[in-house]
Design a protein around this motif. Structure first.
Motif, PDB file in Angstrom:
ATOM      1  N   ASN A 197       0.370  -7.441  11.134  1.00  0.00           N
ATOM      2  CA  ASN A 197       0.617  -7.910   9.763  1.00  0.00           C
ATOM      3  C   ASN A 197      -0.675  -8.145   8.989  1.00  0.00           C
ATOM      4  O   ASN A 197      -0.629  -8.482   7.804  1.00  0.00           O
ATOM      5  N   THR A 198      -1.843  -7.984   9.622  1.00  0.00           N
ATOM      6  CA  THR A 198      -3.112  -8.283   8.953  1.00  0.00           C
ATOM      7  C   THR A 198      -3.917  -7.077   8.497  1.00  0.00           C
ATOM      8  O   THR A 198      -4.762  -7.230   7.612  1.00  0.00           O
ATOM      9  N   PRO A 199      -3.780  -5.856   9.042  1.00  0.00           N
ATOM     10  CA  PRO A 199      -4.623  -4.732   8.585  1.00  0.00           C
ATOM     11  C   PRO A 199      -4.444  -4.453   7.098  1.00  0.00           C
ATOM     12  O   PRO A 199      -3.343  -4.514   6.566  1.00  0.00           O
ATOM     13  N   ARG A 200      -5.576  -4.114   6.455  1.00  0.00           N
ATOM     14  CA  ARG A 200      -5.590  -3.863   5.020  1.00  0.00           C
ATOM     15  C   ARG A 200      -6.216  -2.499   4.749  1.00  0.00           C
ATOM     16  O   ARG A 200      -7.091  -2.042   5.487  1.00  0.00           O
ATOM     17  N   TYR A 201      -5.771  -1.883   3.662  1.00  0.00           N
ATOM     18  CA  TYR A 201      -6.344  -0.598   3.270  1.00  0.00           C
ATOM     19  C   TYR A 201      -7.768  -0.760   2.746  1.00  0.00           C
ATOM     20  O   TYR A 201      -8.630   0.086   3.000  1.00  0.00           O
ATOM     21  N   ASP A 202      -8.028  -1.857   2.012  1.00  0.00           N
ATOM     22  CA  ASP A 202      -9.344  -2.018   1.414  1.00  0.00           C
ATOM     23  C   ASP A 202     -10.412  -2.366   2.445  1.00  0.00           C
ATOM     24  O   ASP A 202     -11.607  -2.320   2.138  1.00  0.00           O
ATOM     25  N   GLU A 203     -10.008  -2.729   3.664  1.00  0.00           N
ATOM     26  CA  GLU A 203     -10.969  -3.007   4.732  1.00  0.00           C
ATOM     27  C   GLU A 203     -11.070  -1.848   5.723  1.00  0.00           C
ATOM     28  O   GLU A 203     -11.789  -1.957   6.719  1.00  0.00           O
ATOM     29  N   GLY A 204     -10.343  -0.769   5.476  1.00  0.00           N
ATOM     30  CA  GLY A 204     -10.377   0.389   6.358  1.00  0.00           C
ATOM     31  C   GLY A 204     -11.289   1.480   5.819  1.00  0.00           C
ATOM     32  O   GLY A 204     -11.799   1.412   4.693  1.00  0.00           O
ATOM     33  N   ALA A 205     -11.493   2.501   6.618  1.00  0.00           N
ATOM     34  CA  ALA A 205     -12.325   3.645   6.229  1.00  0.00           C
ATOM     35  C   ALA A 205     -11.862   4.861   7.016  1.00  0.00           C
ATOM     36  O   ALA A 205     -11.106   4.749   7.989  1.00  0.00           O
ATOM     37  N   TRP A 206     -12.329   6.026   6.586  1.00  0.00           N
ATOM     38  CA  TRP A 206     -11.984   7.274   7.274  1.00  0.00           C
ATOM     39  C   TRP A 206     -13.171   7.719   8.117  1.00  0.00           C
ATOM     40  O   TRP A 206     -14.268   7.937   7.597  1.00  0.00           O
ATOM     41  N   ASP A 207     -12.967   7.833   9.418  1.00  0.00           N
ATOM     42  CA  ASP A 207     -14.020   8.267  10.326  1.00  0.00           C
ATOM     43  C   ASP A 207     -14.080   9.784  10.328  1.00  0.00           C
ATOM     44  O   ASP A 207     -13.143  10.450  10.794  1.00  0.00           O
ATOM     45  N   SER A 208     -15.161  10.334   9.811  1.00  0.00           N
ATOM     46  CA  SER A 208     -15.261  11.792   9.660  1.00  0.00           C
ATOM     47  C   SER A 208     -15.475  12.505  10.989  1.00  0.00           C
ATOM     48  O   SER A 208     -15.150  13.687  11.115  1.00  0.00           O
TER      49      SER A 208
ATOM     50  N   LYS B   5      -1.046  -9.428  -2.054  1.00  0.00           N
ATOM     51  CA  LYS B   5      -0.413  -8.699  -0.955  1.00  0.00           C
ATOM     52  C   LYS B   5      -0.637  -7.193  -1.045  1.00  0.00           C
ATOM     53  O   LYS B   5      -0.425  -6.482  -0.059  1.00  0.00           O
ATOM     54  N   ALA B   6      -1.061  -6.694  -2.194  1.00  0.00           N
ATOM     55  CA  ALA B   6      -1.132  -5.246  -2.417  1.00  0.00           C
ATOM     56  C   ALA B   6      -2.018  -4.501  -1.419  1.00  0.00           C
ATOM     57  O   ALA B   6      -1.683  -3.385  -1.022  1.00  0.00           O
ATOM     58  N   PRO B   7      -3.169  -5.038  -0.972  1.00  0.00           N
ATOM     59  CA  PRO B   7      -4.022  -4.253  -0.058  1.00  0.00           C
ATOM     60  C   PRO B   7      -3.473  -4.103   1.352  1.00  0.00           C
ATOM     61  O   PRO B   7      -3.967  -3.273   2.110  1.00  0.00           O
ATOM     62  N   TYR B   8      -2.466  -4.872   1.746  1.00  0.00           N
ATOM     63  CA  TYR B   8      -1.993  -4.857   3.131  1.00  0.00           C
ATOM     64  C   TYR B   8      -1.130  -3.622   3.394  1.00  0.00           C
ATOM     65  O   TYR B   8      -0.405  -3.148   2.509  1.00  0.00           O
ATOM     66  N   ILE B   9      -1.197  -3.130   4.614  1.00  0.00           N
ATOM     67  CA  ILE B   9      -0.360  -1.980   4.991  1.00  0.00           C
ATOM     68  C   ILE B   9       1.107  -2.366   4.916  1.00  0.00           C
ATOM     69  O   ILE B   9       1.939  -1.608   4.423  1.00  0.00           O
ATOM     70  N   PHE B  10       1.419  -3.564   5.398  1.00  0.00           N
ATOM     71  CA  PHE B  10       2.796  -4.071   5.345  1.00  0.00           C
ATOM     72  C   PHE B  10       2.808  -5.354   4.507  1.00  0.00           C
ATOM     73  O   PHE B  10       2.768  -6.473   5.061  1.00  0.00           O
ATOM     74  N   PRO B  11       2.858  -5.229   3.190  1.00  0.00           N
ATOM     75  CA  PRO B  11       2.763  -6.430   2.344  1.00  0.00           C
ATOM     76  C   PRO B  11       3.900  -7.411   2.556  1.00  0.00           C
ATOM     77  O   PRO B  11       3.730  -8.609   2.343  1.00  0.00           O
ATOM     78  N   HIS B  12       5.075  -6.935   2.998  1.00  0.00           N
ATOM     79  CA  HIS B  12       6.212  -7.830   3.193  1.00  0.00           C
ATOM     80  C   HIS B  12       6.022  -8.743   4.401  1.00  0.00           C
ATOM     81  O   HIS B  12       6.761  -9.724   4.558  1.00  0.00           O
ATOM     82  N   LEU B  13       5.046  -8.455   5.272  1.00  0.00           N
ATOM     83  CA  LEU B  13       4.782  -9.308   6.434  1.00  0.00           C
ATOM     84  C   LEU B  13       3.696 -10.332   6.151  1.00  0.00           C
ATOM     85  O   LEU B  13       3.425 -11.191   7.003  1.00  0.00           O
ATOM     86  N   ARG B  14       3.085 -10.248   4.989  1.00  0.00           N
ATOM     87  CA  ARG B  14       1.924 -11.096   4.673  1.00  0.00           C
ATOM     88  C   ARG B  14       2.255 -12.583   4.732  1.00  0.00           C
ATOM     89  O   ARG B  14       1.456 -13.400   5.190  1.00  0.00           O
ATOM     90  N   SER B  15       3.433 -12.962   4.278  1.00  0.00           N
ATOM     91  CA  SER B  15       3.797 -14.377   4.210  1.00  0.00           C
ATOM     92  C   SER B  15       4.476 -14.883   5.478  1.00  0.00           C
ATOM     93  O   SER B  15       4.869 -16.052   5.539  1.00  0.00           O
ATOM     94  N   MET B  16       4.613 -14.042   6.492  1.00  0.00           N
ATOM     95  CA  MET B  16       5.284 -14.443   7.725  1.00  0.00           C
ATOM     96  C   MET B  16       4.276 -14.958   8.750  1.00  0.00           C
ATOM     97  O   MET B  16       3.132 -14.506   8.799  1.00  0.00           O
ATOM     98  N   LYS B  17       4.709 -15.891   9.591  1.00  0.00           N
ATOM     99  CA  LYS B  17       3.875 -16.366  10.682  1.00  0.00           C
ATOM    100  C   LYS B  17       3.780 -15.287  11.758  1.00  0.00           C
ATOM    101  O   LYS B  17       4.645 -14.423  11.872  1.00  0.00           O
ATOM    102  N   ASN B  18       2.716 -15.377  12.567  1.00  0.00           N
ATOM    103  CA  ASN B  18       2.548 -14.388  13.640  1.00  0.00           C
ATOM    104  C   ASN B  18       3.732 -14.411  14.594  1.00  0.00           C
ATOM    105  O   ASN B  18       4.186 -13.364  15.072  1.00  0.00           O
ATOM    106  N   GLU B  19       4.243 -15.620  14.875  1.00  0.00           N
ATOM    107  CA  GLU B  19       5.395 -15.720  15.780  1.00  0.00           C
ATOM    108  C   GLU B  19       6.621 -15.046  15.174  1.00  0.00           C
ATOM    109  O   GLU B  19       7.404 -14.410  15.881  1.00  0.00           O
TER     110      GLU B  19
END
Length: 862
Positions: free
Chosen positions: A213-224, A279-293
């Motif tokens: 629930n934490t990976p974000r597009y703005d913190e990712g990159a493309w490995d060439s 929430k927009a940068p997250y891969i799964f924005p609907h999980l952003r407000s949920m607890k890890n459990e």
């Protein structure tokens, strides 16, 4: 006086407990009970069965410390039943009794080394030991680890012979491939597509159940180099971040993260008009407000909901994926121990040879260490190669423009990093290539009419996909050409992917990497493999023809089913429209009476001045009515425009038959408009508004209104008036869905402001897939609709606050409005008052007044 003579005698039990709460004293009594149970079960000292039997001699030296350690070890590792109630003691209760037992022993033996201040550090360290012991024991205790107990979920048991234990061989097999297949078949909307993507991404990342629930597009990159996205992955327990590369699955498209992400993107996984900027940068924005459990529990429900064997579901949890993945990585011969841990996120080393904990602290997370584990999870045997993902490049430059049109038509994209020029744009292209490259297998598994396949075909039609090099087989002349082109592209992309990712080690590799001469063995059988591959390709060509024939049959079956449904609905509508014999006779009598009254009725030469088709009758409708009335006064000969002179009037039954025939023709004319299913299930306010804008429905009604009235806006009542067929499909006034649709859209009409309605009326037909501002505007109307209904419910006392988990579906809104009407009726409001209240909420002045309203107004004016 000596020190011994000055020392006071030990306090009594009553004196030692002075200042303690009654609850604490009672707890000490329970602790003594557990001490006595321990002494009676274990032969700590001969003849000692209770704490009262223990003397100073028993506990001299370190004996009391040892006794205390033995007792707390027993408490920490034992599932102890509660003294009151049912169940077992929680760790917090055990810690309370730990403190209580310590206090009881200190009070009983105050002079012992156990009770002196010199043992404070010892007690502090033993408390930490006890807490860890309880925690570890709870995980390992069979009676308390029901939720933690989970079998490993392996990749594909049909092709793995070394991971499955013999005791599981006689059970119904469950693996990731089977679950992924079920997830693909069940995809129908955003949530089901998201669950597929969550499952796939979490599994290949060897992650814990709540880490995706934490990976974000703005913190990712493309490995060439590795041709893969590198996500910044959060490791929950280590509170660290590491790189996480994902790769195209070598053999199973269902387990491929690019395929699952592509399906997620198909179902609006890249739309951000429904979420906040946070929430927009997250891969799964609907999980952003949920607890890890909660995220982990959601994954557990996803797994169990897609296991076909009910008796096997409880054996699998979100831990099953990580357990199975780590086991398979450990067994992989091409991975080192360090590469295994670099993928799972565990701390490398632990002190002592051959690792040095200080040195390991300087080792950073790198793609070179993380990629081998990712390749192993993707089914690669050679985990140290430079992989190549599926790509459209193999199709050549001739279709470059068509490919780009297809990619843009497949996904509605609001994520800046994934747009053209963004740093993760290659991810979109690879996902699209994986989706098209898997099309043949997908159609084989789920069929031509599956929602995923249909979304792909809609995008291909919109993008005008074509390739002059593709020949259409005679077996598929009735299938769309773009579908034949996509199937050809799928075959080419798949073959190019396999050719670019050979699984034998290169000649330049070390002897160990080539696994003791495996390269020479491949070279010796290369010729035979080539001939075998040629035979397989020939067989695939034959299978492709069979597949095309099956696709054509599925398409025809779908059309037949639609025609059957259409015929059923037409028959139902005709039965409703055709009058019964009794009705025909009553109509005949009424017609005969009407003819006798014609001379006494004034002629209707023109329609009323202030009428329209959106309130009463438009000019065209009134003219049609006038012609019908005039025609009713004429004999049939004149209506048929024949040269025959005056003829006797037709019988009343004949006139009734003419009326029935007219109704029949009207019903049939309306019935053949569409063969789509007329159901509100799955239809939301947003989907309807987007359809209105895309087709220009409201703007067309506005033009009709202006042509009739000359000025103003068409009333919002067109959204919820059965007279205006805005709903897709057959005229719904004859069906059960009609009233439900009207109630649902009534809620939307109440929420739309005058400014919003003016903008909707002036919106021409347009494609809003690439217009985020327009989609955000419509999303705002949907949100306002939910808020409006919630406000009415709060005012009525049905709901305590505005918070609600209700959906924006037409069906849900219709049911909520129906409950509101029932509540108002229960409070004494008449149907007319309820209707007037709703009209006022919509913004339309009420028509007929109720007696209560009229009396209230007259009283206020007086």
């Amino acid at each position: 006086m000596s020190n011994d003579a000055q020392k006071l005698p030990p306090p009594t039990a009553a004196a030692a407990n002075m200042g303690l709460a009654d609850k604490t004293v009672d707890g000490d009594g329970t602790s003594i009970k557990y001490l006595n149970i321990y002494l009676s079960k274990f032969d700590q000292w001969p003849g000692v069965n209770s704490i009262d039997d223990i003397t100073d001699e028993h506990v001299e030296g370190e004996c009391l410390k040892n006794f205390f350690l033995n007792f707390v070890y027993w408490v920490g590792t034992t599932a102890m039943e509660k003294d009151r109630g049912t169940g077992y003691l929680e760790n917090s209760a055990k810690l309370t009794y730990y403190k209580s037992v310590k206090r009881v022993l200190i009070n009983k033996f105050p002079d012992n080394i156990f009770s002196t201040n010199a043992s404070n550090d010892w007690h502090a360290s033993k408390r930490i030991y006890f807490e860890k012991l309880c925690k570890r024991s709870k995980i390992q205790n069979e009676e308390e680890k029901v939720e933690r107990k989970s079998e490993p979920l392996y990749r594909d048991l049909s092709s793995s012979l070394t991971v499955e234990r013999a005791k599981y061989l006689e059970m119904d097999r469950v693996d990731a491939n089977m679950i992924a297949q079920s997830l693909v078949k069940n995809v129908k909307d955003y949530d089901s597509a998201s669950r597929l993507a969550e499952f796939s991404l979490n599994r290949v990342s060897v992650a814990r159940g709540g880490e995706h629930n934490t990976p974000r597009y703005d913190e990712g990159a493309w490995d060439s180099y590795f041709q893969a996205p590198d996500f910044d992955w959060n490791i929950i327990k280590q509170t660290e971040r590491q790189c996480m590369l994902v790769f195209c699955d070598l053999t199973l498209y269902r387990l491929c993260p690019f395929f699952s992400l592509a399906v997620f993107y198909l179902f609006d996984g890249l739309r951000r008009d429904k979420c906040t900027a946070l929430k927009a940068p997250y891969i799964f924005p609907h999980l952003r407000s949920m607890k890890n459990e909660s995220v982990a529990s959601r994954m557990t429900r996803t797994l169990r909901g897609n296991i076909e064997f009910p008796h096997r579901r409880e054996a699998f949890t979100s831990r099953s994926m990580r357990k199975g993945s780590m086991t398979e990585i450990r067994l992989h011969r091409d991975l080192s121990y360090e590469e295994e841990l670099a993928r799972s996120g565990h701390t490398i080393g632990g002190g002592g040879p051959p690792k040095n904990s200080n040195a390991e602290g300087y080792i950073a997370s790198t793609p070179g260490m993380n990629a081998p584990g990712g390749l192993a999870m993707a089914g690669y045997e050679n985990c140290h190669m430079q992989p190549q993902p599926m790509s459209f490049a193999c199709l050549g430059t001739e279709v470059r423009d068509a490919v780009q049109r297809l990619v843009n038509a497949l996904f509605v994209n609001d994520v800046p990093e994934l747009k053209k020029g963004g740093k993760l744009r290659p991810l979109v292209n690879v996902c699209a290539a994986r989706l098209i490259g898997s099309l043949n297998e997908l159609v084989r598994d789920v069929g031509y009419t599956h929602p995923i396949v249909q979304k792909i075909l809609v995008a291909a039609e919109k993008a005008v996909v074509d390739d002059d090099r593709v020949m259409v087989p005679t077996e598929s002349v009735n299938l769309p050409r773009y579908y034949i082109v996509l199937k050809d592209w799928s075959k080419k992309i798949r073959k190019d992917f396999v050719d670019n990712n050979p699984q034998h080690a290169p000649v330049s590799a070390s002897q160990e990497a080539r696994v003791n001469g495996i390269e020479s063995m491949f070279a010796s059988i290369h010729t035979r493999l080539s001939s075998l591959e040629e035979a397989v390709r020939s067989n695939e060509d034959n299978q492709e023809i069979i597949q095309l024939q099956r696709d054509e049959n599925q398409r025809l079956n779908a059309e037949i089913d639609a025609l059957k449904a259409k015929l059923y609905r037409q028959d139902k509508m005709l039965k409703a429209a055709m009058p019964s014999p009794e009705r025909i006779m009553s109509c005949a009598q009424a017609s005969a009476q009407a003819k006798s009254l014609v001379p006494m009725m004034p002629a209707l030469s023109s329609p009323p001045a202030n009428t329209s088709s959106f309130g009463e009758d438009s000019a065209s409708t009134a003219a049609a009515r006038e012609s019908n009335v005039s025609a009713a006064e004429e004999p049939p000969s004149k209506k048929q425009k024949t040269a025959t002179s005056a003829t006797p009037p037709a019988s009343a039954t004949a006139n009734a038959g003419t009326t029935s025939e007219s109704a029949y023709n009207t019903v049939v004319s309306n019935a053949i408009k569409s063969v789509q299913s007329n159901k509100t299930a799955g239809v939301t306010v947003l989907t309807e508004l987007e359809r209105f804008v895309k087709e220009g429905t409201i703007s067309t009604k506005q033009k009709e209104f202006l042509s009739a009235s000359g000025t103003g806006l068409v009333p919002k009542s067109i959204l919820n008036n059965m007279k205006h067929d805005l709903f897709v499909g057959l005229p719904y006034s004859y069906l059960a869905e009609g009233p439900r649709y009207c109630r649902g859209m009534t809620a939307a009409a109440m929420a739309i402001t005058a400014e919003q309605w003016k903008e909707l009326c002036n919106l021409e037909a347009t494609d809003i897939s690439n217009d985020k501002n327009r989609r955000t505007f419509l999303v705002g109307i949907e949100a306002a609709t939910l808020l409006k209904v919630a406000e009415l419910e709060v005012k009525a006392g049905i709901r305590k606050n505005l918070k609600s988990k209700a959906t924006s579906s037409i069906h849900s809104l219709a049911e909520r409005l129906q409950k509101l009407k029932a509540h108002w009726a229960k409070e004494g409001m008449s149907d007319l008052e309820i209707n007037n209240k709703i009209q006022r909420e919509i913004g339309i002045q009420s028509g007929q007044q109720s007696l209560r309203d009229a009396y209230a107004r007259s009283s206020s004016s007086a």
